[in-house]
Design a protein around this motif. Structure first.
Motif, PDB file in Angstrom:
ATOM      1  N   UNK A  29       0.864  -1.193   0.000  1.00  0.00           N
ATOM      2  CA  UNK A  29       0.000   0.000   0.000  1.00  0.00           C
ATOM      3  C   UNK A  29       0.896   1.237   0.000  1.00  0.00           C
ATOM      4  N   UNK A  30       0.878   1.972  -1.098  1.00  0.00           N
ATOM      5  CA  UNK A  30       1.728   3.158  -1.255  1.00  0.00           C
ATOM      6  C   UNK A  30       1.127   4.019  -2.360  1.00  0.00           C
ATOM      7  N   UNK A  70      -1.371  -4.421  -5.302  1.00  0.00           N
ATOM      8  CA  UNK A  70      -0.702  -3.153  -4.980  1.00  0.00           C
ATOM      9  C   UNK A  70      -1.775  -2.076  -4.958  1.00  0.00           C
ATOM     10  N   UNK A  71      -1.786  -1.281  -3.884  1.00  0.00           N
ATOM     11  CA  UNK A  71      -2.847  -0.292  -3.680  1.00  0.00           C
ATOM     12  C   UNK A  71      -2.239   1.089  -3.482  1.00  0.00           C
ATOM     13  N   UNK A  72      -2.999   2.124  -3.846  1.00  0.00           N
ATOM     14  CA  UNK A  72      -2.458   3.486  -3.735  1.00  0.00           C
ATOM     15  C   UNK A  72      -3.174   4.335  -2.684  1.00  0.00           C
ATOM     16  N   UNK A  73      -3.987   3.691  -1.827  1.00  0.00           N
ATOM     17  CA  UNK A  73      -4.668   4.443  -0.775  1.00  0.00           C
ATOM     18  C   UNK A  73      -5.064   3.510   0.359  1.00  0.00           C
ATOM     19  N   UNK A  82       1.288 -10.501   5.270  1.00  0.00           N
ATOM     20  CA  UNK A  82       2.153  -9.342   5.470  1.00  0.00           C
ATOM     21  C   UNK A  82       1.666  -8.172   4.615  1.00  0.00           C
ATOM     22  N   UNK A  83       1.697  -6.977   5.216  1.00  0.00           N
ATOM     23  CA  UNK A  83       1.323  -5.758   4.499  1.00  0.00           C
ATOM     24  C   UNK A  83       2.473  -4.763   4.588  1.00  0.00           C
ATOM     25  N   UNK A  96      -5.772   9.941   3.727  1.00  0.00           N
ATOM     26  CA  UNK A  96      -5.650   9.196   4.988  1.00  0.00           C
ATOM     27  C   UNK A  96      -4.224   8.669   5.122  1.00  0.00           C
ATOM     28  N   UNK A  97      -3.621   8.840   6.315  1.00  0.00           N
ATOM     29  CA  UNK A  97      -2.280   8.273   6.501  1.00  0.00           C
ATOM     30  C   UNK A  97      -2.384   6.788   6.846  1.00  0.00           C
ATOM     31  N   UNK A  98      -1.248   6.118   6.757  1.00  0.00           N
ATOM     32  CA  UNK A  98      -1.230   4.670   6.926  1.00  0.00           C
ATOM     33  C   UNK A  98      -1.787   4.180   8.247  1.00  0.00           C
TER      34      UNK A  98
END
Length: 250
Positions: free
Chosen positions: A7-8, A34-37, A52-53, A62-64
């Motif tokens: 996630x990035x 793979x995610x962008x949010x 695992x993330x 939104x922050x991680x």
């Protein structure tokens, strides 16, 4: 194979991490999405149930850290990825969680993956993330519980239970006020960085003490006496700093 989600919000960072994982850990990882949010990451985790993330902290909207609000139970491990953010990193360290600084170094990534493979799965992730969210909401001096990494996993200790910490090569021995000893699988320098700065002071290359348990200082002998009767050495280079810290603390 380890089922993982990245996630990035930076597409290049996603691709670089994925390529690094596949290059240095052939046949070990299956990057299922793979995610962008945070929102897309939540959906991916619920869909794929990864072990695992890899989670970026600084993302728009939104922050991680907000990801965990969407899970009643966290049954996956997390490795945070971030540009330098001292406050967030200290909170992550205090929770015995892993982080990687961008740009990600493959040797540091390798160490993080090894730790993931050897740690206990399941409930430990939930405990560490709960502690992280607690640590993010308090200032440095109000931190009470710290998770110290050990060879078996982690040891949760209240900072006010710690009498002193002693260097033992690449490990750190933690002496508690009840007389028990715990061994952290980190250096004294690492442990010193995650302790509340106002209460703990380095007095020697081998010792960090809790100033709240100092009884007296023997200036002639360069020794500090603690409430349990133990006397520890104060180095010449640390003496002035130690005396100033005592005066400020009281």
């Amino acid at each position: 194979m380890i089922k993982a989600v990245i996630i990035d919000d930076e597409i290049n960072a996603q691709s670089l991490l994925e390529k690094t994982l596949y290059r240095h850990f052939p046949n070990k990882f299956n990057i299922v999405e793979k995610c962008n949010s945070v929102d897309s990451g939540v959906l991916a985790i619920k869909k794929h149930e990864p072990e695992l993330v890899f989670l970026d902290i600084q993302m728009p909207e939104k922050n991680g850290f907000e990801l965990f609000r969407y899970f009643d139970v966290v049954n996956f491990e997390v490795i945070f990825t971030t540009a330098y953010n001292q406050f967030a990193i200290k909170a992550i360290k205090r929770s015995a969680l892993d982080y990687l600084l961008k740009p990600i170094n493959h040797l540091e990534l390798s160490d993080a993956v090894k730790r993931f493979e050897t740690r206990n799965q399941g409930s430990s992730a939930q405990k560490k993330l709960s502690l992280l969210l607690e640590n993010l909401n308090v200032n440095d001096q109000n931190v009470s519980k710290i998770a110290f990494p050990t060879l078996e996993g982690f040891e949760l200790i209240h900072s006010n239970q710690i009498l002193y910490c002693r260097a033992e090569s690449n490990y750190c021995c933690i002496k508690k006020i009840d007389g028990s000893l715990k061994t952290a699988s980190k250096t004294l320098k690492y442990v010193e960085e995650i302790l509340p700065g106002k209460s703990f002071q380095r007095i020697h290359k081998s010792y960090v003490i809790n100033l709240n348990y100092v009884v007296r200082y023997h200036k002639a002998n360069k020794e500090v006496e603690l409430t349990n009767g133990e006397k520890l050495p104060v180095s010449f280079r640390k003496e002035e700093e130690f005396i100033n810290a005592i005066l400020q603390n009281h």
